[in-house]
Design a protein around this motif. Structure first.
Motif, PDB file in Angstrom:
ATOM      1  N   ALA A 343     -42.124  89.584 -21.936  1.00  0.00           N
ATOM      2  CA  ALA A 343     -41.810  88.344 -21.223  1.00  0.00           C
ATOM      3  C   ALA A 343     -40.308  88.245 -20.953  1.00  0.00           C
ATOM      4  CB  ALA A 343     -42.289  87.138 -22.032  1.00  0.00           C
ATOM      5  N   LYS A 344     -39.486  88.659 -21.923  1.00  0.00           N
ATOM      6  CA  LYS A 344     -38.037  88.650 -21.739  1.00  0.00           C
ATOM      7  C   LYS A 344     -37.636  89.655 -20.661  1.00  0.00           C
ATOM      8  CE  LYS A 344     -36.945  87.346 -26.522  1.00  0.00           C
ATOM      9  NZ  LYS A 344     -36.331  87.813 -27.807  1.00  0.00           N
ATOM     10  N   ARG A 345     -38.275  90.794 -20.680  1.00  0.00           N
ATOM     11  CA  ARG A 345     -37.996  91.828 -19.679  1.00  0.00           C
ATOM     12  C   ARG A 345     -38.339  91.323 -18.279  1.00  0.00           C
ATOM     13  NH1 ARG A 345     -39.019  97.756 -19.209  1.00  0.00           N
ATOM     14  NH2 ARG A 345     -40.039  98.144 -17.217  1.00  0.00           N
ATOM     15  N   THR A 346     -39.504  90.658 -18.164  1.00  0.00           N
ATOM     16  CA  THR A 346     -39.914  90.103 -16.880  1.00  0.00           C
ATOM     17  C   THR A 346     -38.880  89.103 -16.369  1.00  0.00           C
ATOM     18  OG1 THR A 346     -42.267  90.404 -17.342  1.00  0.00           O
ATOM     19  CG2 THR A 346     -41.685  88.722 -15.713  1.00  0.00           C
ATOM     20  N   LYS A 347     -38.396  88.255 -17.248  1.00  0.00           N
ATOM     21  CA  LYS A 347     -37.395  87.257 -16.869  1.00  0.00           C
ATOM     22  C   LYS A 347     -36.126  87.933 -16.357  1.00  0.00           C
ATOM     23  CE  LYS A 347     -35.097  83.114 -18.693  1.00  0.00           C
ATOM     24  NZ  LYS A 347     -34.931  82.239 -19.886  1.00  0.00           N
ATOM     25  N   LEU A 348     -35.729  89.017 -17.006  1.00  0.00           N
ATOM     26  CA  LEU A 348     -34.530  89.748 -16.604  1.00  0.00           C
ATOM     27  C   LEU A 348     -34.712  90.392 -15.233  1.00  0.00           C
ATOM     28  CD1 LEU A 348     -31.723  90.992 -17.248  1.00  0.00           C
ATOM     29  CD2 LEU A 348     -32.945  92.900 -18.330  1.00  0.00           C
ATOM     30  N   LEU A 349     -35.857  91.023 -15.010  1.00  0.00           N
ATOM     31  CA  LEU A 349     -36.111  91.688 -13.730  1.00  0.00           C
ATOM     32  C   LEU A 349     -36.139  90.679 -12.584  1.00  0.00           C
ATOM     33  CD1 LEU A 349     -38.813  94.389 -14.582  1.00  0.00           C
ATOM     34  CD2 LEU A 349     -36.350  94.472 -14.829  1.00  0.00           C
ATOM     35  N   LEU A 350     -36.787  89.543 -12.820  1.00  0.00           N
ATOM     36  CA  LEU A 350     -36.851  88.516 -11.783  1.00  0.00           C
ATOM     37  C   LEU A 350     -35.463  87.942 -11.494  1.00  0.00           C
ATOM     38  CD1 LEU A 350     -40.116  86.654 -12.886  1.00  0.00           C
ATOM     39  CD2 LEU A 350     -39.837  88.107 -10.874  1.00  0.00           C
ATOM     40  N   LYS A 351     -34.654  87.790 -12.541  1.00  0.00           N
ATOM     41  CA  LYS A 351     -33.292  87.282 -12.356  1.00  0.00           C
ATOM     42  C   LYS A 351     -32.484  88.244 -11.493  1.00  0.00           C
ATOM     43  CE  LYS A 351     -29.158  85.806 -14.882  1.00  0.00           C
ATOM     44  NZ  LYS A 351     -28.540  85.617 -16.236  1.00  0.00           N
ATOM     45  N   TRP A 352     -32.641  89.561 -11.729  1.00  0.00           N
ATOM     46  CA  TRP A 352     -31.923  90.578 -10.952  1.00  0.00           C
ATOM     47  C   TRP A 352     -32.289  90.446  -9.477  1.00  0.00           C
ATOM     48  CZ3 TRP A 352     -31.982  94.864  -7.826  1.00  0.00           C
ATOM     49  CH2 TRP A 352     -30.922  95.778  -7.951  1.00  0.00           C
ATOM     50  N   ASN A 353     -33.601  90.304  -9.206  1.00  0.00           N
ATOM     51  CA  ASN A 353     -34.035  90.148  -7.819  1.00  0.00           C
ATOM     52  C   ASN A 353     -33.566  88.827  -7.219  1.00  0.00           C
ATOM     53  OD1 ASN A 353     -35.322  92.586  -7.313  1.00  0.00           O
ATOM     54  ND2 ASN A 353     -37.171  91.603  -6.543  1.00  0.00           N
ATOM     55  N   ASN A 354     -33.598  87.779  -8.020  1.00  0.00           N
ATOM     56  CA  ASN A 354     -33.169  86.476  -7.510  1.00  0.00           C
ATOM     57  C   ASN A 354     -31.695  86.484  -7.113  1.00  0.00           C
ATOM     58  OD1 ASN A 354     -35.681  85.236  -7.712  1.00  0.00           O
ATOM     59  ND2 ASN A 354     -35.331  84.569  -9.821  1.00  0.00           N
ATOM     60  N   ASN A 355     -30.905  87.269  -7.802  1.00  0.00           N
ATOM     61  CA  ASN A 355     -29.496  87.397  -7.415  1.00  0.00           C
ATOM     62  C   ASN A 355     -29.367  88.053  -6.036  1.00  0.00           C
ATOM     63  OD1 ASN A 355     -28.508  86.214  -9.751  1.00  0.00           O
ATOM     64  ND2 ASN A 355     -28.285  88.164 -10.847  1.00  0.00           N
ATOM     65  N   ILE A 356     -30.208  89.051  -5.759  1.00  0.00           N
ATOM     66  CA  ILE A 356     -30.186  89.691  -4.442  1.00  0.00           C
ATOM     67  C   ILE A 356     -30.661  88.709  -3.372  1.00  0.00           C
ATOM     68  CG2 ILE A 356     -31.106  91.579  -3.046  1.00  0.00           C
ATOM     69  CD1 ILE A 356     -31.440  93.198  -5.579  1.00  0.00           C
ATOM     70  N   ILE A 357     -31.707  87.952  -3.701  1.00  0.00           N
ATOM     71  CA  ILE A 357     -32.216  86.949  -2.761  1.00  0.00           C
ATOM     72  C   ILE A 357     -31.128  85.924  -2.435  1.00  0.00           C
ATOM     73  CG2 ILE A 357     -33.860  85.040  -2.525  1.00  0.00           C
ATOM     74  CD1 ILE A 357     -35.821  86.795  -4.217  1.00  0.00           C
ATOM     75  N   ALA A 358     -30.385  85.498  -3.455  1.00  0.00           N
ATOM     76  CA  ALA A 358     -29.291  84.542  -3.254  1.00  0.00           C
ATOM     77  C   ALA A 358     -28.194  85.156  -2.378  1.00  0.00           C
ATOM     78  CB  ALA A 358     -28.720  84.101  -4.597  1.00  0.00           C
ATOM     79  N   HIS A 359     -27.938  86.444  -2.573  1.00  0.00           N
ATOM     80  CA  HIS A 359     -26.929  87.144  -1.765  1.00  0.00           C
ATOM     81  C   HIS A 359     -27.313  87.115  -0.288  1.00  0.00           C
ATOM     82  CE1 HIS A 359     -24.287  90.337  -0.283  1.00  0.00           C
ATOM     83  NE2 HIS A 359     -25.355  90.958   0.174  1.00  0.00           N
ATOM     84  N   TYR A 360     -28.580  87.439   0.004  1.00  0.00           N
ATOM     85  CA  TYR A 360     -29.007  87.422   1.409  1.00  0.00           C
ATOM     86  C   TYR A 360     -29.047  85.992   1.961  1.00  0.00           C
ATOM     87  CZ  TYR A 360     -30.154  92.384   1.650  1.00  0.00           C
ATOM     88  OH  TYR A 360     -30.064  93.752   1.691  1.00  0.00           O
ATOM     89  N   SER A 361     -29.432  85.035   1.131  1.00  0.00           N
ATOM     90  CA  SER A 361     -29.475  83.650   1.586  1.00  0.00           C
ATOM     91  C   SER A 361     -28.097  83.157   1.987  1.00  0.00           C
ATOM     92  CB  SER A 361     -30.058  82.741   0.484  1.00  0.00           C
ATOM     93  OG  SER A 361     -31.403  83.076   0.216  1.00  0.00           O
ATOM     94  N   ALA A 362     -27.060  83.611   1.268  1.00  0.00           N
ATOM     95  CA  ALA A 362     -25.698  83.190   1.553  1.00  0.00           C
ATOM     96  C   ALA A 362     -25.205  83.710   2.897  1.00  0.00           C
ATOM     97  CB  ALA A 362     -24.756  83.647   0.433  1.00  0.00           C
ATOM     98  N   MET A 363     -25.876  84.728   3.438  1.00  0.00           N
ATOM     99  CA  MET A 363     -25.435  85.303   4.710  1.00  0.00           C
ATOM    100  C   MET A 363     -25.622  84.347   5.883  1.00  0.00           C
ATOM    101  SD  MET A 363     -26.563  89.314   4.544  1.00  0.00           S
ATOM    102  CE  MET A 363     -25.777  90.427   3.386  1.00  0.00           C
ATOM    103  N   LYS A 364     -26.432  83.314   5.714  1.00  0.00           N
ATOM    104  CA  LYS A 364     -26.614  82.348   6.808  1.00  0.00           C
ATOM    105  C   LYS A 364     -25.310  81.588   7.070  1.00  0.00           C
ATOM    106  CE  LYS A 364     -28.406  78.675   3.802  1.00  0.00           C
ATOM    107  NZ  LYS A 364     -29.588  77.828   3.512  1.00  0.00           N
ATOM    108  N   ASN A 365     -24.405  81.601   6.088  1.00  0.00           N
ATOM    109  CA  ASN A 365     -23.132  80.901   6.243  1.00  0.00           C
ATOM    110  C   ASN A 365     -22.026  81.792   6.785  1.00  0.00           C
ATOM    111  OD1 ASN A 365     -24.260  78.522   5.058  1.00  0.00           O
ATOM    112  ND2 ASN A 365     -23.973  79.436   3.026  1.00  0.00           N
ATOM    113  N   VAL A 366     -22.355  83.084   6.974  1.00  0.00           N
ATOM    114  CA  VAL A 366     -21.333  84.041   7.438  1.00  0.00           C
ATOM    115  C   VAL A 366     -21.230  83.994   8.967  1.00  0.00           C
ATOM    116  CG1 VAL A 366     -20.700  86.455   7.546  1.00  0.00           C
ATOM    117  CG2 VAL A 366     -21.682  85.521   5.451  1.00  0.00           C
TER     118      VAL A 366
END
Length: 366
Positions: A343-366
């Motif tokens: 369960a901890k591993r799953t949380k870590l993997l999802l967090k890693w992906n969520n950071n990438i998702i946030a990175h792409y989401s921020a591109m709407k402001n570029v």
């Protein structure tokens, strides 16, 4: 550039070893200088950025295995050239093209394990031969404006993809292909057999083995085939696939099919019956269309106005669907500590992906 221990196709020690380019040479030449140096993500063992040229992105293979798949490569090249020109492929050609996408996706999964230092500590339990055309799969094709030249594998570097090679994007010049595949991903919504109980045991006699039981079948098509909204593509195809089984309860020889003959499955699978391989289903905005004629040309649909989206949104949804498919998995263990660690591993993997998702989401402001 990767391990010499096994053939990427069969998983055995390579016989008459040669090199298999995960992304073939014809594709490298089509998308730019084959010797161009590219970024392959991070080596998680030492933290350094991995950079080398595309021609060196290869894995060991048996000579016979490599030869076996050479004809598929030739057909795939023809399909890609047609798609780049916005031409039509037939239903059976798209199914063949999905085989090639399976090959590429699993090849990338295996290669990235080694070039990135195997961060999820997984020994591949399957290889290309045992994974092509074995699970529910889909492709969505997005035309891109302009005559840009380039090649990108989106999502192949993510930690979730390391754990489960379920979803990736492949940008080839002016098209983006999103490809998903997983157990029972949309079988139930295509009217195919699906398990009411499905989980993966983390320990026991066969650790990391999936257990599926209590199969049911509705024989009804439900819209949409995946309930999470997908940005509208020009080509949007799904193919349910049933796994073979030696369980005598499944009289057709495929998991979940208790009958020796099922008229719905006979109509919605490729001949000869029983093949277990579904026909294609085209997902439209307002309906699902089964394509019964395997020789039917499938034309590009227009994506304009509200349905035309920038690249950052298309890239972001690759990681969103990786998350979706990964979270659908149910993992259990007799050892409570092992279950908590997962369960901890799953949380870590999802967090890693969520950071990438946030990175792409921020591109709407570029």
């Amino acid at each position: 550039m990767v391990s010499n221990r096994f053939c990427v196709f069969c998983g055995n020690p390579p016989e008459k070893k040669n090199r298999e380019h995960i992304l073939p040479q014809w594709l490298l030449e089509l998308t730019g200088d084959p010797k161009r140096v590219v970024n392959f993500g991070t080596n998680f063992k030492d933290g350094r950025t991995i950079r080398f040229d595309w021609l060196n992105f290869c894995v060991p293979a048996c000579e016979s295995c490599n030869t076996e798949y050479s004809s598929l490569e030739g057909r795939a090249k023809s399909y890609v050239l047609t798609l780049l020109d916005r031409g039509a492929l037939t239903s059976i050609e798209y199914i063949d093209f999905m085989d090639w996408m399976d090959k590429v996706r699993i090849g990338l999964w295996i290669a990235y394990h080694f070039i990135q230092g195997n961060p999820t500590n997984i020994e591949p339990s399957f290889h290309i031969k045992t994974r092509v055309s074995q699970k529910d799969r889909m492709i969505a094709i997005y035309p891109m404006a302009g005559d840009g030249v380039g090649l990108n594998a989106l999502g192949a570097e993510s930690l979730i993809f390391h754990s489960q090679p379920s979803c990736m994007g492949l940008r080839i010049n002016n098209i983006l292909i999103v490809n998903m595949s997983s157990d029972f991903l949309f079988s139930s919504r295509c009217g195919f057999p699906f398990p009411k109980s499905c989980f993966t045991m983390l320990d026991g006699e066969s650790p990391y083995m999936m257990h599926a039981s209590d199969f049911s079948i509705t024989r009804k098509i439900k819209h949409p085939l995946i309930r999470k909204q997908i940005i509208k593509p020009s080509i949007h195809l799904y193919q349910p696939i049933m796994a073979r089984s030696e369980d005598k309860r499944f009289q057709s020889g495929f998991v979940g099919d208790y009958n020796s003959f099922d008229s719905y499955l006979a109509k919605h699978t490729l001949p000869p019956y029983p093949s277990g391989k579904g026909i294609l289903y085209f997902q439209h905005l307002d309906r699902v269309e089964p394509i019964y004629d395997i020789k039917q040309p499938i034309e590009f649909e227009n994506c304009t106005g509200m349905h035309s989206n920038p690249m950052y949104k298309l890239a972001r949804q690759v990681y969103e669907f990786q998350n979706l498919i990964y979270k659908q998995g149910n993992f259990v263990a007799e050892n409570r500590e092992l279950e908590l660690n997962h369960a901890k591993r799953t949380k870590l993997l999802l967090k890693w992906n969520n950071n990438i998702i946030a990175h792409y989401s921020a591109m709407k402001n570029v």
